[in-house]
Design a protein around this motif. Structure first.
Motif, short mmCIF file in Angstrom:
data_model
loop_
_atom_site.label_atom_id
_atom_site.label_comp_id
_atom_site.label_asym_id
_atom_site.label_seq_id
_atom_site.Cartn_x
_atom_site.Cartn_y
_atom_site.Cartn_z
N TYR A 101 13.77 44.84 54.25
CA TYR A 101 13.80 46.09 53.48
C TYR A 101 15.21 46.67 53.45
N VAL A 102 15.88 46.66 54.61
CA VAL A 102 17.25 47.21 54.67
C VAL A 102 18.18 46.44 53.75
N SER A 103 18.10 45.09 53.80
CA SER A 103 18.97 44.30 52.93
C SER A 103 18.59 44.48 51.46
N GLU A 104 17.28 44.71 51.19
CA GLU A 104 16.85 45.00 49.83
C GLU A 104 17.51 46.28 49.32
N CYS A 105 17.57 47.29 50.20
CA CYS A 105 18.22 48.56 49.83
C CYS A 105 19.69 48.35 49.51
N VAL A 106 20.35 47.47 50.27
CA VAL A 106 21.77 47.18 50.02
C VAL A 106 21.93 46.59 48.62
N PHE A 107 21.07 45.64 48.26
CA PHE A 107 21.14 45.04 46.93
C PHE A 107 20.82 46.08 45.85
N ASP A 108 19.87 46.98 46.13
CA ASP A 108 19.54 48.04 45.18
C ASP A 108 20.76 48.92 44.90
N PHE A 109 21.46 49.27 45.98
CA PHE A 109 22.66 50.10 45.82
C PHE A 109 23.75 49.35 45.07
N MET A 110 23.87 48.05 45.32
CA MET A 110 24.88 47.26 44.62
C MET A 110 24.62 47.26 43.12
N PHE A 111 23.36 47.03 42.72
CA PHE A 111 23.02 47.03 41.30
C PHE A 111 23.16 48.43 40.70
N MET A 112 22.81 49.45 41.50
CA MET A 112 22.96 50.82 41.01
C MET A 112 24.43 51.13 40.74
N PHE A 113 25.30 50.77 41.70
CA PHE A 113 26.73 51.04 41.52
C PHE A 113 27.31 50.23 40.36
N LEU A 114 26.78 49.02 40.15
CA LEU A 114 27.21 48.23 39.00
C LEU A 114 26.87 48.95 37.70
N GLY A 115 25.65 49.49 37.62
CA GLY A 115 25.23 50.23 36.44
C GLY A 115 26.09 51.46 36.22
N ILE A 116 26.32 52.23 37.30
CA ILE A 116 27.12 53.46 37.18
C ILE A 116 28.58 53.12 36.87
N PHE A 117 29.08 52.00 37.42
CA PHE A 117 30.45 51.57 37.12
C PHE A 117 30.61 51.29 35.63
N ILE A 118 29.62 50.64 35.03
CA ILE A 118 29.67 50.36 33.59
C ILE A 118 29.69 51.66 32.80
N VAL A 119 28.85 52.61 33.23
CA VAL A 119 28.82 53.92 32.55
C VAL A 119 30.16 54.63 32.71
N MET A 120 30.73 54.56 33.92
CA MET A 120 32.02 55.22 34.17
C MET A 120 33.13 54.62 33.32
N ALA A 121 33.05 53.30 33.13
CA ALA A 121 34.06 52.63 32.31
C ALA A 121 34.02 53.14 30.87
N LEU A 122 32.83 53.53 30.42
CA LEU A 122 32.66 54.00 29.04
C LEU A 122 32.85 55.51 28.92
N LYS A 123 32.51 56.24 30.00
CA LYS A 123 32.54 57.71 29.94
C LYS A 123 33.28 58.29 31.16
N PHE A 124 34.46 57.76 31.44
CA PHE A 124 35.16 58.11 32.68
C PHE A 124 35.47 59.60 32.78
N ASN A 125 36.08 60.16 31.74
CA ASN A 125 36.48 61.57 31.79
C ASN A 125 35.27 62.49 31.93
N GLU A 126 34.20 62.17 31.21
CA GLU A 126 32.99 62.99 31.29
C GLU A 126 32.36 62.93 32.67
N ILE A 127 32.40 61.73 33.31
CA ILE A 127 31.86 61.57 34.66
C ILE A 127 32.64 62.42 35.65
#
Length: 303
Positions: A101-127
């Motif tokens: 479960y702990v390692s699953e959470c780590v992967f969840d956070f990795m995918f979450m940060f990947l998603g937010i990173f993509i959003v930040m790349a597109l909307k950096f100033n607004e973020i």
């Protein structure tokens, strides 16, 4: 977060908008939400099987649904219920299950940060504007420039570490549980070396795809205008982050994060809060319903 999202807002009018949601789209979203749990269950099952335990899909799904059922009204206690259930139904030791479960959470956070990173790349100033506003909303700006708080935190952490090392060397703690702790740590290490790695990654992407379409149809249920891919992707990324926070059922954090996602695209606060309340209510009630059904099914099958 709920207070920050709803303060000074016409809640009555927002609730009226929520009740205009089209049922046919809600039902389609429900299907995708259910499929997202299957994807989540399968990716977790791969991690457990990787630890050399037998775990069939049905048993994994039951345990996972109990986890999220309990998380709907507690502060992340569902993981203990999940592992306790798996110990009874599949004889998977609690430390090994919890490590997966702990390692699953780590992967969840990795995918979450990947998603937010993509959003930040597109909307950096607004973020950046949103993050600054969050700091203001939480009243952190009055403390960030005072290093004394960091010094106190460092001192407390150092003292705690020294005490733990002393107790460990004296065998005053963990004496009876060293083998279980080792099993827990080993299970985390093993789940980062997954045999079916690409299948595991594929299930992670399937999970996100299911959540994307769930949010798309929830959006369609409220609004007639077309939703662009980036908007729904941003909502999915932000709500995923909101669900990972340690609050029951994502209450408050979902509404606040959805509000920020809508504001990024210049949409109205009213629409954002209506969608946030609908999304949070939908996932909360659906999870409770799925979990309750799983409890009944598992009880009957055990008989």
């Amino acid at each position: 977060f709920l207070y920050l999202a709803l303060k000074e807002q016409p809640l009555g009018e927002i609730i009226k908008t929520v009740f205009t949601a089209k049922i046919r789209y809600i039902l389609i979203a429900l299907l995708f939400y259910f499929l997202s749990y299957i994807a989540r269950s399968e990716k977790w099952r791969i991690q457990v099987v990787n630890l050399n335990f037998k775990l069939i899909p049905k048993t994994a799904f039951y345990a996972l649904m109990l986890h999220f059922f309990v998380n709907s009204f507690t502060i992340k206690l569902g993981s203990f219920v999940r592992c306790g259930n798996l110990k009874k139904t599949a004889n998977v030791p609690f430390p090994s299950c919890f490590g997966s479960y702990v390692s699953e959470c780590v992967f969840d956070f990795m995918f979450m940060f990947l998603g937010i990173f993509i959003v930040m790349a597109l909307k950096f100033n607004e973020i950046l504007i949103i993050l600054k506003q969050l700091v203001l909303d939480l009243g952190l700006e009055t403390h960030l420039d005072k290093p004394i708080y960091l010094i106190i935190l460092a001192i407390v952490g150092l003292i705690s570490l020294i005490v733990l090392i002393y107790l460990y060397k004296k065998k005053l703690i963990l004496k009876k549980h060293l083998s279980k702790v080792k099993e827990f740590i080993d299970s985390i290490k093993k789940t980062f070396n997954i045999k079916g790695f690409w299948l595991f990654i594929a299930w992670n992407f399937v999970l996100w795809i299911m959540l994307y379409f769930m949010n798309l149809y929830l959006f369609k249920s409220l609004f007639d205008e077309k939703a662009g891919f980036i908007l729904i992707f941003t909502i999915t990324s932000f709500t995923y982050a909101a669900w990972l926070m340690p609050n029951p059922g994502g209450i408050g954090s979902v509404e606040y994060f959805v509000l920020q996602a809508f504001l990024l695209f210049g949409l109205s606060t009213h629409d954002a809060l209506a969608f946030g309340i609908l999304s949070n209510g939908f996932t909360l009630l659906s999870t409770l319903m799925f979990g309750f059904i799983m409890i009944i099914i598992q009880s009957l099958t055990c008989l």
